[in-house]
Design an enzyme around this catalytic site. Structure first.
Site, PDB file in Angstrom:
ATOM      1  N   ALA A  15       0.828  -1.226   0.000  1.00  0.00           N
ATOM      2  CA  ALA A  15       0.000   0.000   0.000  1.00  0.00           C
ATOM      3  C   ALA A  15       0.857   1.268   0.000  1.00  0.00           C
ATOM      4  O   ALA A  15       0.377   2.336  -0.391  1.00  0.00           O
ATOM      5  CB  ALA A  15      -0.931   0.007   1.207  1.00  0.00           C
ATOM      6  N   GLY A  16       2.097   1.146   0.490  1.00  0.00           N
ATOM      7  CA  GLY A  16       2.996   2.313   0.468  1.00  0.00           C
ATOM      8  C   GLY A  16       3.443   2.789   1.843  1.00  0.00           C
ATOM      9  O   GLY A  16       3.945   3.907   1.978  1.00  0.00           O
ATOM     10  N   LYS A  17       3.326   1.933   2.868  1.00  0.00           N
ATOM     11  CA  LYS A  17       3.706   2.327   4.233  1.00  0.00           C
ATOM     12  C   LYS A  17       5.179   2.712   4.317  1.00  0.00           C
ATOM     13  O   LYS A  17       5.514   3.778   4.825  1.00  0.00           O
ATOM     14  CB  LYS A  17       3.430   1.176   5.226  1.00  0.00           C
ATOM     15  N   SER A  18       6.050   1.845   3.820  1.00  0.00           N
ATOM     16  CA  SER A  18       7.502   2.118   3.915  1.00  0.00           C
ATOM     17  C   SER A  18       7.879   3.357   3.125  1.00  0.00           C
ATOM     18  O   SER A  18       8.703   4.165   3.578  1.00  0.00           O
ATOM     19  CB  SER A  18       8.324   0.947   3.374  1.00  0.00           C
ATOM     20  N   THR A  19       7.268   3.517   1.948  1.00  0.00           N
ATOM     21  CA  THR A  19       7.571   4.679   1.102  1.00  0.00           C
ATOM     22  C   THR A  19       7.249   5.966   1.853  1.00  0.00           C
ATOM     23  O   THR A  19       8.073   6.887   1.915  1.00  0.00           O
ATOM     24  CB  THR A  19       6.733   4.609  -0.201  1.00  0.00           C
ATOM     25  N   ARG A  44      15.401  -8.709   1.599  1.00  0.00           N
ATOM     26  CA  ARG A  44      15.326  -8.337   0.183  1.00  0.00           C
ATOM     27  C   ARG A  44      16.628  -7.620  -0.188  1.00  0.00           C
ATOM     28  O   ARG A  44      17.295  -7.076   0.718  1.00  0.00           O
ATOM     29  CB  ARG A  44      14.158  -7.370  -0.046  1.00  0.00           C
ATOM     30  N   ARG A 137       7.132  -4.123  -7.774  1.00  0.00           N
ATOM     31  CA  ARG A 137       8.199  -4.077  -6.760  1.00  0.00           C
ATOM     32  C   ARG A 137       9.168  -5.247  -6.915  1.00  0.00           C
ATOM     33  O   ARG A 137      10.317  -5.188  -6.480  1.00  0.00           O
ATOM     34  CB  ARG A 137       7.576  -4.052  -5.353  1.00  0.00           C
ATOM     35  N   ARG A 148      -0.232 -12.418   0.006  1.00  0.00           N
ATOM     36  CA  ARG A 148      -0.312 -11.009   0.400  1.00  0.00           C
ATOM     37  C   ARG A 148      -1.611 -10.373  -0.112  1.00  0.00           C
ATOM     38  O   ARG A 148      -2.211  -9.558   0.571  1.00  0.00           O
ATOM     39  CB  ARG A 148       0.919 -10.250  -0.110  1.00  0.00           C
ATOM     40  N   ASN A 171      -3.671   5.935  -0.317  1.00  0.00           N
ATOM     41  CA  ASN A 171      -2.431   6.316  -1.003  1.00  0.00           C
ATOM     42  C   ASN A 171      -2.592   6.136  -2.514  1.00  0.00           C
ATOM     43  O   ASN A 171      -2.138   5.154  -3.092  1.00  0.00           O
ATOM     44  CB  ASN A 171      -1.260   5.482  -0.469  1.00  0.00           C
ATOM     45  N   ASP A 172      -3.263   7.134  -3.106  1.00  0.00           N
ATOM     46  CA  ASP A 172      -3.443   7.148  -4.553  1.00  0.00           C
ATOM     47  C   ASP A 172      -2.311   8.007  -5.118  1.00  0.00           C
ATOM     48  O   ASP A 172      -1.319   7.505  -5.637  1.00  0.00           O
ATOM     49  CB  ASP A 172      -4.833   7.726  -4.856  1.00  0.00           C
TER      50      ASP A 172
END
Ligand SMILES: Nc1ncnc2c1ncn2[C@@H]1O[C@H](COP(=O)(O)OP(=O)(O)OP(=O)(O)O)[C@@H](O)[C@H]1O
Ligand SMILES: Nc1nc2c(ncn2[C@@H]2O[C@H](COP(=O)(O)O)[C@@H](O)[C@H]2O)c(=O)[nH]1
Length: 197
Positions: A15-19, A44, A137, A148, A171-172
């Site tokens: 969804a973009g949490k780390s970003t 990773r 990703r 996931r 998070n669009d």
């Protein structure tokens, strides 16, 4: 537990949490501290042990859980994840805003503790976009990607339940989502900055 109010970031994988979190920490150096979780998944490319995660074995982690070293732990997509008490204490000892990145099971467990964080859910605009982000990703096998996505469907439903999260951010557009996140945390950020000046 003492110090500024912690922040829990949750939401589906991809969804973009780390970003969003990395950007927040970069723009506010010396304000936030990341609660480094333990995980049994493999690192990773580019991930550093002790910085992104404490990479460990299932055996060692189960022993730590048994010893009461974790405030919460969960099985996610075939691996164990957990927040150690030490991870939070390390950040709080520096009087920084502690950021935790945990799945929905972690949210539930943290609600049973006295941590009292701000609960924020980061959601993708749609399942289709989430799948594209996860595929692009290039971190998952087809099997882990499917797991996931299945977890994401559950997460997206649960995040709609009233009272689970203080705020849900879609998070669009990344810029807009980031501005929304900053706005929510503005008061806590100011408190830490004022205490430091
Ligand atoms: N608003 C956005 N628009 C387009 N792509 C995005 C946006 N936000 C994040 N991404 C991209 O989507 C992918 C997933 O983002 P990210 O790794 O931050 O998700 P995550 O929620 O931290 O996932 P996980 O829980 O698996 O760690 C990354 O490749 C990132 O660059
Ligand atoms: N309950 C917990 N969930 C955690 C923790 N650390 C990360 N996570 C969540 O796991 C998934 C997958 O993460 P990934 O890095 O393998 O993509 C994601 O939803 C994270 O929020 C934790 O300590 N406890």
């Amino acid at each position: 537990m003492s110090g500024p109010r912690p922040v829990v970031l949750s939401g589906p994988s991809g969804a973009g949490k780390s970003t969003l979190m990395k950007r927040l920490m970069k723009e506010h150096e010396g304000v936030f501290g990341f609660s480094v979780s333990h995980t049994t998944r493999n690192p990773r490319p580019g991930e550093e042990d002790g910085k992104d995660y404490h990479f460990t074995t299932r055996e060692a982690m189960l022993e730590g859980i048994e010893n009461g070293d974790f405030i919460e732990n969960a099985e996610f997509s075939g691996n164990l994840y957990g927040t150690s008490k030490a991870a939070i204490e390390d950040v709080q000892a520096q009087n920084l805003i502690c950021i935790l990145d945990v799945d929905i099971q972690g949210v539930r467990r943290i609600k049973e503790t006295d941590l009292n964080p701000i609960y924020i859910s980061i959601q993708p605009p749609s399942m289709e976009i989430l799948e594209k982000r996860l595929r692009d990703r290039q971190t998952e096998t087809e099997e882990s990607l499917q797991k996931r996505l299945e977890a994401a469907r559950i997460d997206m439903e649960l995040s709609k339940e009233p009272g689970v999260f203080d705020v849900v951010i879609i998070n669009d557009d990344l810029e807009r989502a980031y501005e929304e996140l900053k706005e929510i945390l503005n008061e806590e950020i100011k408190k830490v900055q004022e205490a430091q000046s």
